[in-house]
Design an enzyme around this catalytic site. Structure first.
Site, short mmCIF file in Angstrom:
data_model
loop_
_atom_site.label_atom_id
_atom_site.label_comp_id
_atom_site.label_asym_id
_atom_site.label_seq_id
_atom_site.Cartn_x
_atom_site.Cartn_y
_atom_site.Cartn_z
N ASP A 53 0.66 -1.10 0.12
CA ASP A 53 -0.14 -0.04 0.36
C ASP A 53 0.72 1.41 0.21
O ASP A 53 0.45 2.28 0.14
CB ASP A 53 -0.69 -0.04 1.19
CG ASP A 53 -0.62 -0.13 2.57
OD1 ASP A 53 1.20 -0.48 2.60
OD2 ASP A 53 -0.79 0.00 3.37
N SER A 54 2.32 0.90 -0.33
CA SER A 54 3.21 2.35 -0.29
C SER A 54 2.65 2.90 -1.35
O SER A 54 3.41 3.78 -1.70
CB SER A 54 4.71 2.26 -0.33
OG SER A 54 4.90 0.55 -0.96
N ASP A 92 -0.82 -5.73 -0.35
CA ASP A 92 -1.08 -5.11 1.31
C ASP A 92 -2.74 -5.08 1.35
O ASP A 92 -3.47 -4.44 0.00
CB ASP A 92 -0.23 -4.05 1.04
CG ASP A 92 0.14 -3.85 1.77
OD1 ASP A 92 0.65 -5.33 3.26
OD2 ASP A 92 0.89 -3.20 1.45
N LYS A 122 -1.10 -9.53 3.08
CA LYS A 122 -0.15 -8.81 4.36
C LYS A 122 -1.73 -7.52 5.07
O LYS A 122 -1.87 -6.77 3.58
CB LYS A 122 1.29 -8.20 3.72
CG LYS A 122 1.90 -7.80 5.06
CD LYS A 122 3.00 -7.55 4.44
CE LYS A 122 2.92 -5.63 4.04
NZ LYS A 122 3.40 -4.93 4.11
N GLU A 124 -1.13 -5.49 8.24
CA GLU A 124 -0.71 -4.95 9.56
C GLU A 124 -1.64 -5.52 10.81
O GLU A 124 -2.66 -5.26 11.46
CB GLU A 124 -0.37 -3.40 9.50
CG GLU A 124 0.27 -2.64 8.58
CD GLU A 124 0.57 -1.72 8.76
OE1 GLU A 124 -0.03 -0.36 8.68
OE2 GLU A 124 1.34 -0.70 7.01
N GLU A 191 9.45 -4.18 9.97
CA GLU A 191 9.39 -3.00 9.72
C GLU A 191 10.50 -1.71 11.18
O GLU A 191 9.71 -1.50 11.85
CB GLU A 191 8.78 -2.05 9.49
CG GLU A 191 8.83 -0.60 8.37
CD GLU A 191 7.75 0.07 7.66
OE1 GLU A 191 6.73 -0.88 7.24
OE2 GLU A 191 8.34 0.83 6.90
O1 KIV Z 1 3.30 -1.16 1.45
C1 KIV Z 1 4.48 -1.36 2.09
O2 KIV Z 1 5.98 -1.26 0.87
C2 KIV Z 1 5.82 -2.37 3.24
C3 KIV Z 1 6.63 -2.78 3.01
C4 KIV Z 1 6.87 -1.25 3.59
C5 KIV Z 1 7.40 -3.51 3.97
O3 KIV Z 1 4.61 -2.77 3.42
#
Ligand code: KIV
Length: 273
Positions: A53-54, A92, A122, A124, A191
């Site tokens: 989600d970056s 994510d 993934k 959090e 992280e």
């Molecule tokens: O969203 C992302 O890029 C991440 C990484 C920094 C692990 O969660």
């Protein structure tokens, strides 16, 4: 081409990642959000591609990851999956699509899997989201956990500083990592936490621990592709190693194109019909 290219062309699976940990082979993971980049990353031999989600920051220019929607993650996930042959593709779960309750979390997870065709998801959090993690796992969807600095909680922290430096937060993090493993997660991202703490968790758990700013004594590493290729500017955390200066290379190439167009150098006779 330089670098480590595995001879093993079989698709990377959760099972194979755990085998890699068992034999001490480090796991390589990078983000990608689009077809062209994912094709390059997969072809270069990466084990896991994270459709993070970056994307909110590096693709959309937002300050945080919070604005990402399910539809946007599915769009990026689909684009990456179409490009990839070998790497495992992990998408994510975006902010607000799983924290409410486990039923909502499962519905979001099923939508991403059905529509993006990715291999895993993934999310959090530890104890706070454990019911959701368990419910998603009962549907046969593999989950990668994410602890330490969790960017979706940035408004709670108020800072992107290193997490779990004090005893209390470190203990909770260790507890959360065990909870995620016991629930059935196949891997966890840690992280921006002290390297010693990450090393302890990697040695206590049997599932792979993938670090970003968590030192070298873990089972693998992940970076955001735009950062490690030097495309992004003004972001230089200590953990980031830049493997190229694409910002300069691209700026020079585009500048040359502008000049060539303005001076009527491009296209030449061979570049026309
Ligand atoms: O969203 C992302 O890029 C991440 C990484 C920094 C692990 O969660």
């Amino acid at each position: 081409m330089t670098g480590y290219i595995s001879n093993d062309t079989r698709k990377v699976t959760t099972h194979r990642l755990i085998e890699m940990k068992q034999r001490g082979e480090k796991i390589s993971m990078l983000t990608a959000y689009d077809y062209t980049m994912a094709k390059i990353v997969d072809g270069a031999g990466i084990d896991v591609i994270l459709v993070g989600d970056s994307a909110s920051n590096v693709m959309a220019g937002n300050v945080t990851t919070l604005p990402m929607t399910l539809d946007q993650m599915i769009y990026h996930g689909k684009s990456v999956v179409r490009a990839v042959n070998r790497a495992m593709v992990v998408v994510d779960m975006p902010f607000g699509t799983y924290q409410g309750n486990s039923k909502e979390g499962l519905a979001s997870a099923i939508r991403i899997m059905k529509e993006s065709h990715s291999d895993a998801l993934k999310l959090e959090g530890g104890e706070e989201v454990i019911e959701t993690v368990k419910r998603i796992l009962t549907a046969g969807i593999p989950i990668m956990g994410h602890l330490g600095l969790m960017p979706q909680s940035i408004n709670k922290y108020g800072t992107y500083a290193v997490r779990a430096k004090d005893d209390e937060e470190a203990k909770k993090l260790i507890r959360d990592a065990h909870l995620l493993e016991e629930a059935g997660c196949f891997a966890i991202v840690l992280e921006k936490i002290p390297a010693k703490l990450a090393a302890r968790i990697a040695s206590e758990l049997t599932i792979p621990i993938i670090g970003i700013g968590a030192g070298g004594q873990v089972d693998g590493q992940v970076l955001v592709i735009q950062d490690m290729l030097g495309m992004s500017q003004g972001f230089s955390p200590r953990f980031l190693r830049r493997y190229a200066d694409l910002h300069t290379i691209m700026t020079n190439a585009i500048g040359q194109y502008v000049t060539d167009v303005k001076t009527n150098d491009f296209p030449n006779e061979k570049e026309q019909y």
